[in-house]
Write a protein that holds these residues in place. Sequence first.
Motif, mmCIF file in Angstrom:
data_model
loop_
_atom_site.group_PDB
_atom_site.id
_atom_site.type_symbol
_atom_site.label_atom_id
_atom_site.label_comp_id
_atom_site.label_asym_id
_atom_site.label_seq_id
_atom_site.Cartn_x
_atom_site.Cartn_y
_atom_site.Cartn_z
ATOM 1 N N LEU B 51 0.891 -1.166 0.000
ATOM 2 C CA LEU B 51 0.000 0.000 0.000
ATOM 3 C C LEU B 51 0.927 1.213 0.000
ATOM 4 C CD1 LEU B 51 -3.062 0.801 0.313
ATOM 5 C CD2 LEU B 51 -2.549 1.152 2.730
ATOM 6 N N ILE B 52 1.159 1.748 -1.197
ATOM 7 C CA ILE B 52 2.214 2.756 -1.365
ATOM 8 C C ILE B 52 1.652 4.167 -1.182
ATOM 9 C CG2 ILE B 52 3.949 3.649 -2.968
ATOM 10 C CD1 ILE B 52 3.932 0.941 -4.389
ATOM 11 N N PRO B 53 2.247 4.965 -0.285
ATOM 12 C CA PRO B 53 1.796 6.360 -0.146
ATOM 13 C C PRO B 53 1.998 7.094 -1.474
ATOM 14 C CG PRO B 53 3.271 5.733 1.666
ATOM 15 C CD PRO B 53 3.340 4.627 0.642
ATOM 16 N N ALA B 54 0.931 7.698 -1.980
ATOM 17 C CA ALA B 54 1.011 8.458 -3.235
ATOM 18 C C ALA B 54 1.300 9.906 -2.869
ATOM 19 C CB ALA B 54 -0.286 8.318 -4.018
ATOM 20 N N LEU B 55 2.580 10.204 -2.717
ATOM 21 C CA LEU B 55 3.000 11.486 -2.163
ATOM 22 C C LEU B 55 2.612 12.642 -3.063
ATOM 23 C CD1 LEU B 55 6.576 10.216 -1.226
ATOM 24 C CD2 LEU B 55 4.567 10.312 0.266
ATOM 25 N N SER B 56 2.845 12.460 -4.350
ATOM 26 C CA SER B 56 2.611 13.550 -5.286
ATOM 27 C C SER B 56 1.111 13.792 -5.496
ATOM 28 C CB SER B 56 3.300 13.205 -6.608
ATOM 29 O OG SER B 56 2.961 14.126 -7.591
ATOM 30 N N ILE B 57 0.352 12.719 -5.569
ATOM 31 C CA ILE B 57 -1.092 12.866 -5.768
ATOM 32 C C ILE B 57 -1.732 13.493 -4.515
ATOM 33 C CG2 ILE B 57 -3.240 11.576 -6.133
ATOM 34 C CD1 ILE B 57 -1.390 9.592 -7.821
ATOM 35 N N SER B 58 -1.242 13.104 -3.342
ATOM 36 C CA SER B 58 -1.731 13.730 -2.103
ATOM 37 C C SER B 58 -1.467 15.235 -2.142
ATOM 38 C CB SER B 58 -1.017 13.131 -0.889
ATOM 39 O OG SER B 58 -1.264 11.751 -0.787
ATOM 40 N N PHE B 189 -9.230 -6.646 3.387
ATOM 41 C CA PHE B 189 -8.624 -6.983 4.686
ATOM 42 C C PHE B 189 -7.215 -6.401 4.772
ATOM 43 C CE2 PHE B 189 -11.043 -11.346 4.628
ATOM 44 C CZ PHE B 189 -12.251 -10.691 4.845
ATOM 45 N N GLU B 190 -6.467 -6.593 3.692
ATOM 46 C CA GLU B 190 -5.080 -6.104 3.698
ATOM 47 C C GLU B 190 -5.018 -4.588 3.847
ATOM 48 O OE1 GLU B 190 -2.647 -7.494 0.472
ATOM 49 O OE2 GLU B 190 -3.274 -9.568 0.754
ATOM 50 N N VAL B 191 -5.911 -3.890 3.153
ATOM 51 C CA VAL B 191 -5.918 -2.423 3.251
ATOM 52 C C VAL B 191 -6.134 -2.007 4.712
ATOM 53 C CG1 VAL B 191 -7.256 -0.366 2.688
ATOM 54 C CG2 VAL B 191 -6.591 -1.946 0.866
ATOM 55 N N VAL B 192 -7.086 -2.649 5.368
ATOM 56 C CA VAL B 192 -7.355 -2.312 6.773
ATOM 57 C C VAL B 192 -6.162 -2.699 7.651
ATOM 58 C CG1 VAL B 192 -8.812 -2.808 8.780
ATOM 59 C CG2 VAL B 192 -9.856 -2.463 6.518
#
Lengths: 370, 370
Positions: B51-58, B189-192
């Motif tokens: 679950l990769i933080p989307a730094l630029s999109i954020s 489940f994995e996301v949570v």
Amino acid sequence: MTTTRVSPVSPTPNRLKEQTGWSGLIETYRPFLPVSATTPVVTLLEGNTPLIPALSISERIGRGVKVYVKYDGLNPTGSFKDRGMTMAISKAKEAGAEAVICASTGNTSAAASAYAVRAGLKPFVLIPDGYVALGKLAQALLYGAEVIAIDGNFDDCFNLVKDIAQEYPVTLVNSVNPYRLEGQKTAAFEVVDQLGEAPDWLCIPVGNAGNISAYWMGFCQYHQQNKCEKLPRMMGFQAIGSAPLVQGYPEKSPDTIATAIRIGNPANWKRALAVQEASQGGFNAVTDEEILDAYRILAREEGVFCEPASAASVAGLLKVQDTVPSNTTIVCVLTGNGLKDPQSAIDHAQAQVKAGVASELDAVAQAMGF
Amino acid sequence: MTTTRVSPVSPTPNRLKEQTGWSGLIETYRPFLPVSATTPVVTLLEGNTPLIPALSISERIGRGVKVYVKYDGLNPTGSFKDRGMTMAISKAKEAGAEAVICASTGNTSAAASAYAVRAGLKPFVLIPDGYVALGKLAQALLYGAEVIAIDGNFDDCFNLVKDIAQEYPVTLVNSVNPYRLEGQKTAAFEVVDQLGEAPDWLCIPVGNAGNISAYWMGFCQYHQQNKCEKLPRMMGFQAIGSAPLVQGYPEKSPDTIATAIRIGNPANWKRALAVQEASQGGFNAVTDEEILDAYRILAREEGVFCEPASAASVAGLLKVQDTVPSNTTIVCVLTGNGLKDPQSAIDHAQAQVKAGVASELDAVAQAMGF
């Protein structure tokens, strides 16, 4: 048209705990890596790749031998290069670089480009003009690398990127970058963490001999910290047309279908010999046919799709299987994802499409063998 | 020639602890899945994707919104289909099947073939004759699928595989197989597990609407077990030329570059509407241009390479970003690996190779902008 309904109530306050799952190589193995609290960690959550039991290959060998494949093609850009690149790019960023450069048409250029853009650094890739198929560069181009094709060969490219890195504020991220091996050694940590012990043998494709050196470094460090009780015998496999470490002298015209290990004069030659000595390991050569057989066995029996070069580890194991002691545990390293090279899959699948079947139940059933 | 040195002492006894790392979806989420102690678990250690933080999109959205991408292209065959297939094939094996069949030219055929051969089952793939490029089938062919091309269209294929499964001892593993969604729900489940809570929004590409239904099922089950305190708003995105759920009626001639979601009459239509209703979510359409923009943003700013269809989730989020409440957490699902479709990368990279540069330091430096 169904439109988005936004609730009138205020949103749930952001009560997230800290992110829990896997946090990438550097965070996971921080005490073993040359990073400090101020190193900016550039990560795509690489690593944490599966160690898949190779049921069919184990059965072929028999005698209680357990074989696993470390499927490093499931790294973010599709190869083990991501392990080294998270380190190399984080350290480049820490040092204030604004650009990175490498000479590569394959996995290195993809990994370098992805991590560079994530870090906000400009990636440059140098290639020999007229030599490289565009398909090999698809990833680097999409990641936004600036690709420069020069009137020269690969050796010229390597010399030029070294000079550029010397003269301009650009960090070289080819394998001479010392942080690459530091990142790559974490694959050994993962193998031990996943098995609960080091394997008896580690089988690995050898081109530049960087990865075999990195794995050995990782096993030794883990052993020193009592994370494992034994050290594996390091078994390196080269393609027979590109086997300098087996023949004992450089290969002037390296030739093999396994392009990722087509290297005539490995940069880490001395290191590789030291690994062989210290681990009581060995280098052996496999033919292209043996590599392709292993490539197909992995796909058709294990359900694992790797690059042809990756299959050299399994081809080698099958070749020397009579020398494997009974009841041992063996890990074969698969360095790259088969999706990197779909043409090899089509060329070597040995499967045919049964065409021209009538659109009727009986005809299809007959075609299926009923 | 350096030969393998085998130690004269007897090998270390096999003292491995039980394998520790990730053990695949079924073992990890066993209490939530319709399996018993006697179900043979057919696994390639799928799931556990980052679950990769989307730094630029954020940053583009701002206002404290945190965006992550669930990169399911890092499953063993390169797409989220592996989640459903570990279940479908395990259950087929349990039921005594000796072969499986599907009508598919894409991710389903790859996943079905890999898991089938791993289970020792014969995989059959039905396709329309003369319609499918060989490249799309590279994986299925290498995994050893028997591919049958019929004189008919895709609808004919679907009808035939249903009939075959009815009349012969062959299990149908197309999306009508009920175990597929059971496996796919584990992504929720994995996301949570990775976030420590459910996100506020889940953005997801919608074709057949199976995956949005599976995610919702997963979030609801986890919520009932108090694994999360909230439920996400489910935001489905379709390509504008293939947007039946947005327009409210089937699309007879679905047309979009995002082939994985080019479906005019989704199998899970009713289920999808129920998800929308229950989650206060919505369906919206994005243009092919918006999809390609998101595809490039993901690669060039985040360093993440996905299939064009996957980028519909990010394209949609960017399109409706003004309706995103501040300080919320959003997960965008990326269903497939960009390596599945290298041609799209080459066609849409908007990058050029700078060719014909002299093999000299100054010339290269100048080409780099120094």
